[in-house]
Design an enzyme around this catalytic site. Structure first.
Site, PDB file in Angstrom:
ATOM      1  N   ASP A  51      31.042 -21.355 -12.384  1.00 33.80           N
ATOM      2  CA  ASP A  51      31.342 -20.577 -11.186  1.00 33.80           C
ATOM      3  C   ASP A  51      31.988 -21.403 -10.083  1.00 33.80           C
ATOM      4  O   ASP A  51      32.584 -20.843  -9.169  1.00 33.80           O
ATOM      5  CB  ASP A  51      30.076 -19.910 -10.643  1.00 33.80           C
ATOM      6  CG  ASP A  51      28.974 -20.925 -10.342  1.00 33.80           C
ATOM      7  OD1 ASP A  51      29.235 -22.142 -10.416  1.00 33.80           O
ATOM      8  OD2 ASP A  51      27.848 -20.494 -10.031  1.00 33.80           O
ATOM      9  N   ASP A 101      33.498 -26.760 -12.003  1.00 29.42           N
ATOM     10  CA  ASP A 101      33.449 -26.314 -13.397  1.00 29.42           C
ATOM     11  C   ASP A 101      34.838 -26.129 -14.001  1.00 29.42           C
ATOM     12  O   ASP A 101      34.969 -25.948 -15.215  1.00 29.42           O
ATOM     13  CB  ASP A 101      32.698 -24.981 -13.511  1.00 29.42           C
ATOM     14  CG  ASP A 101      31.238 -25.101 -13.141  1.00 29.42           C
ATOM     15  OD1 ASP A 101      30.627 -26.114 -13.517  1.00 29.42           O
ATOM     16  OD2 ASP A 101      30.715 -24.198 -12.462  1.00 29.42           O
ATOM     17  N   ASP A 150      25.836 -21.800 -17.819  1.00 30.45           N
ATOM     18  CA  ASP A 150      25.137 -22.131 -16.592  1.00 30.45           C
ATOM     19  C   ASP A 150      23.839 -21.326 -16.563  1.00 30.45           C
ATOM     20  O   ASP A 150      23.704 -20.312 -17.249  1.00 30.45           O
ATOM     21  CB  ASP A 150      26.027 -21.774 -15.400  1.00 30.45           C
ATOM     22  CG  ASP A 150      25.433 -22.233 -14.080  1.00 30.45           C
ATOM     23  OD1 ASP A 150      24.577 -23.128 -14.103  1.00 30.45           O
ATOM     24  OD2 ASP A 150      25.818 -21.685 -13.041  1.00 30.45           O
TER      25      ASP A 150
END
Length: 902
Positions: free
Chosen positions: A639, A643, A337
């Site tokens: 997070d 996900d 990310d």
């Protein structure tokens, strides 16, 4: 169950059927939450909000378990047989070997369990509560009945809550009800006889918030919660067995049976064809089996993994599941990310754009003190800009606070940046929010991509403020704010301004408003779907972390590819990728691009693409699967609750410890305590070190055991005097158990560990180089030992002295070989290699003292049949050991390149 917990459950048995006001009154709570003093008092009364951890075995039982394997049984039978035959010394030494191995295994296993228990404490989740009227984060264990808790999508509910407010709130209660569909929640009471799954006014501890937001009062904690009834299912201790350990244990069992069969055949050969006395042959065979079988190998590997866990934790990478330690060393792709991992996660409002002006804001982070928005010190002539900034402050759940060192945000980083921006524009956040009190809201949700709040304006008017993705907000507007009033929306102008901001690597939010009737009591989707007035956009920048830039460069040298997967605009993602060093013109694919790809072209596109923008959970999952299909070992960061599928599918799922949701953490093998990409690279570094050290342990243990065994086997086969007596074989095993081999578990990283290509995921521990070493070193040690034995006899030394020289020769060979094995990928002819580490020096000191006692202490001479050696004998042994070290280093130099591909 404690009395307090039982009382809490009993008093709240029908909480779901009662009105909120009654529940609040009974718990003596208020919408502003408890005071800090009252919370402390209740914590003492009710105890921590925690379930019992899995029961750990009593230390004595864990010690007894060290004796539970076939080899130990065989050794104990051998000790009993030796005692019955009158070989009391042999019996005592066998028992000593068994005891030392048990103690080492016991200490190692306890250290591994303690390491994992300590790691579990590092990632204790937190809950957002109201205390003293302020929103703060506290450890879940400190929640008490009466606390007011705020929950949102991705959170794990921290205690049993009676909901006071629910906006688009749906909770996954599968762990309690078995229902796969999330339950819709609202604040109204449910029927008294309602089943657990139908209690819509309750949120239960341990369940996952799927969508929306809610506020609730804690009605039960710890064992008083519904999940307390099934705490046995949730309190299991972290499993210590890994695929690697299963492989080693399987190898150990097979090798043990092979040794047993070989020992039986050797016993028959010695007695039947070489006329050995059967009792002497039995003791010799037992001693041989003890020296040959690496019974302590699994325990040493366990402690090697546990040391890796502790080292990673020291570098902010917390391992939740032990297998991740070994997998990390093989990672070949990191899918990361962007926000907070590759960047600082200190969002700064950099650009303010209205229909009349564009302002660039100075400063970074959340500190508003040094920079003011208006250079002239006044805000006159900036009414439209002030309206935009005020909307950002009010349509906002974040709070800023300052400690002794810096400003910090409590809430979303972008919302924190909006508060900072308002303070730079001379707004007092507390006063403004008090003058414009919030009456209702529509929480942000990925499905509609905006947040809306209803406010009571000064002069008794009301207004809805909307904040969200600029494209979504523009679609709901038909006018825009301008000097003197509103004007028709200029969609082209805004599209250009949004693209301009995104092209500079900024994230963009759009803002809008709509006046509401004075009697409006709430806001719903019909109020904001159309007819809004667009206020403007604000662009945010989250600068790359300096350490992330260095870490990506390190990944490149280590052969690890980095893929950036983000929900940002494609232009923003590409700009950040360029700043991070992922490529000047890094290839970018959006979620829509991925959807349009043919099935057979998806894998090729993923292989060539560095940046994936505007992706959905399904896209992330497909990207991970495509990379794995090509044989890549994938680490994936995330997070959010969205996900979780890709984190679970990845070889190593990595959750963010600061901004990560509980759903993400539960799906992951590793948690980053600092949300920093550099910590991932540090963990990969440690993972490679752990795997290297395991190979070193195996590469040292098997050849040295083989050398001891071959020496005895050749004596029996060729019918000459045993170079070592059975009790001396046992002594060698005793003095080395838990010393030299264990020292390798503490080895630091070799230089260049991050300049090697990732190892193949299918590569076994017994690589071609280690297999070669097992054969060559075993023969080498046996040959040298027999050479010393016959040299001593040939120079008139008695049998005891010759055997003493052989024992010392084997130990010296194993010491020098240890220094050679410490470096698998480079020469040991260095100052660092020669001086050793503290564990190596401690182990060396123990072995040297033991050998001096074995050789020169009269009582040891009597027990083991040893004899003092002359200075010349000792010098010869050390010289041969040093020469063997040189030869093995030369062999390693010529063969290292040949076996480099392993």
């Amino acid at each position: 169950m404690t009395e307090a917990a039982t009382g809490t459950r009993r008093s709240c048995a029908a909480t779901h059927a009662r009105d909120v006001a009654d529940v609040m009154a009974e718990l003596a709570s208020s919408p502003q939450g408890l005071t800090s003093e009252e919370a402390k008092r209740r914590l003492l009364q009710h105890g921590p909000n925690a379930l019992p951890t899995g029961t750990r075995r009593h230390p004595f039982l864990r010690f007894l378990a060290q004796f539970n394997n076939a080899l130990i049984y065989f050794m104990l039978v051998g000790a009993l047989a030796a005692a019955m035959l009158g070989h009391l010394v042999d019996s005592g030494v066998i028992l000593a070997v068994v005891l030392v191995n048990a103690i080492v295994g016991f200490l190692q296993e306890g250290k591994a369990e303690n390491a994992l228990a300590a790691i579990r404490d590092l990632i204790a989740p937190k809950a957002h509560v109201l205390r003293d009227g302020q929103r703060i984060s506290v450890p879940m264990a400190e929640l008490v009945p009466g606390d007011i808790v705020l929950i949102e999508a991705g959170d794990r509910v921290p205690a049993d809550l009676r909901l006071l407010r629910a906006r688009s709130l749906r909770i996954d209660e599968a762990i309690l009800t078995g229902e796969s569909v999330a339950s819709t929640k609202r604040a109204e009471p449910s029927a008294d006889a309602a089943a657990l799954g139908d209690q819509h006014g309750m949120a239960f501890s341990g369940t996952l918030v799927a969508t929306g937001q809610g506020t609730g009062v804690v009605v039960a904690t710890g064992l008083g919660t519904e999940i307390g009834r099934i705490s046995e299912l949730l309190g299991s201790v972290e499993e210590l067995t890994t695929p690697l350990l299963r492989q080693i244990n399987r190898f150990g069992r097979r090798f043990t049976w092979f040794a047993f069969v070989g020992a039986a055949a050797l016993f028959a050969f010695a007695v039947g064809l070489r006329d050995f006395a059967w009792d002497d042959a039995l003791i010799a065979v037992v001693a041989l089996a003890v020296s040959l079988v690496p019974e302590g190998l699994p325990a040493v590997i366990t402690i090697t993994l546990a040391i890796g866990v502790q080292r990673m934790a020291a570098r902010n990478a917390v391992i939740r599941r032990l297998p991740a330690v070994e997998t990390l060393g093989a990672v070949s792709v990191i899918c990361s990310d962007k926000t907070g991992t590759l960047t600082r996660n200190e969002m700064t409002a950099r650009r303010v754009v209205t229909s009349e002006e564009t302002l660039l804001v100075q400063g970074a982070g959340y500190d508003p003190a040094e920079h003011r928005l208006f250079a002239d010190g006044g805000s006159e002539g900036h009414a439209t800009t002030l309206s935009l900034i005020r909307a950002g402050l009010l349509c906002n759940d974040a709070r800023l606070h300052r400690d002794d060192t810096a400003w910090h945000v409590e809430g979303d980083p972008m919302e924190g940046a909006l508060v900072t921006l308002a303070m730079k524009a001379a707004f007092d956040s507390g006063e403004t929010r008090a003058e414009w009190p919030r009456l209702d809201e529509i929480p942000f949700d990925a499905a509609h991509r905006f947040m809306a709040t209803l406010h009571h304006m000064p002069m008794a008017e009301k207004v809805v403020l909307v904040k969200g993705a600029p494209e979504a907000i523009l679609a709901m507007c038909d006018r825009q704010e301008a000097r003197g009033g509103s004007a028709p929306l200029d969609a082209g102008y805004w599209s250009e301004r949004i693209a301009e901001a995104a092209g500079e690597g900024e994230r963009v939010l759009g803002f809008a408003m709509r006046p509401m009737p004075g009697d409006a009591q709430g806001v719903d989707f019909a109020d904001v779907e159309r007819g809004l007035v667009f206020l403007g956009i604000i662009g945010f920048i989250d600068p790359p972390r300096d350490e992330a830039i260095r870490a990506i460069a390190k990944c490149r040298s280590a052969g690890i590819a980095v893929r950036m997967i983000t929900g940002d605009h494609a232009a923003t993602a590409q700009t950040i990728a360029r700043q991070l060093g992922l490529g000047e013109d890094a290839a970018v694919l959006t979620g829509q691009d991925l959807d349009r790809l043919p099935l057979d072209g998806f894998a090729a596109a993923v292989r060539e693409t560095v940046v994936f923008a505007r992706t959905s959970p399904e896209h992330k999952l497909r990207i991970v699967e495509a990379l794995q299909a090509e044989g890549r070992v994938v680490a994936m960061t995330g997070d959010g609750v969205n996900d979780a599928p890709s984190l679970k599918r990845a070889d190593v799922g990595i959750a963010m410890g600061i901004k990560g949701t509980e759903a993400a953490k539960e799906a992951s093998e590793m948690v980053l305590m600092d949300d920093n990409f550099a910590s991932i690279v540090a963990a990969v570094h440690e993972g490679r070190t752990v795997h290297d050290n395991i190979r070193k342990v195996v590469g040292w243990t098997l050849p040295t055991n083989g050398g001891e065994a071959l020496t005895v086997i050749m004596a029996i086969f060729f019918n000459f005097a045993m170079p070592m007596s059975p009790v001396q074989i046992l002594w060698v095993n005793l003095i080395l158990a838990g010393t030299l081999g264990l020292a390798l578990a503490f080895e630091p990283s070799e230089p260049g560990v991050m300049r090697r290509q990732p190892r193949r995921p299918d590569a076994g521990l017994l690589t071609p180089f280690i297999l070669w070493r097992i054969i060559v070193v075993s023969l080498f040690f046996a040959g040298i030992s027999l050479g010393v034995f016959f040299w001593a006899l040939g120079h008139g030394r008695d049998l005891e002295t010759a055997r003493t020289m052989v024992v010392n020769m084997l130990v010296v060979l194993e010491i020098f070989y240890l220094f050679s094995v410490r470096y698998l990928h480079m020469t040991s002819f260095t100052y660092t290699g020669a001086k050793g580490t503290t564990p190596v020096l401690i182990a060396l000191a123990v072995v040297i003292l033991g050998q001096l006692a074995f050789t020169y202490l009269p009582v040891m001479n009597a027990i083991f049949g040893s004899s003092p050696l002359t200075l010349a004998d000792g010098t010869l042994i050390l010289a041969i050991g040093a020469a063997s070290f040189v030869l093995l280093e030369v062999e390693k130099h010529f063969l290292r390149d040949r076996f480099r591909a392993e």
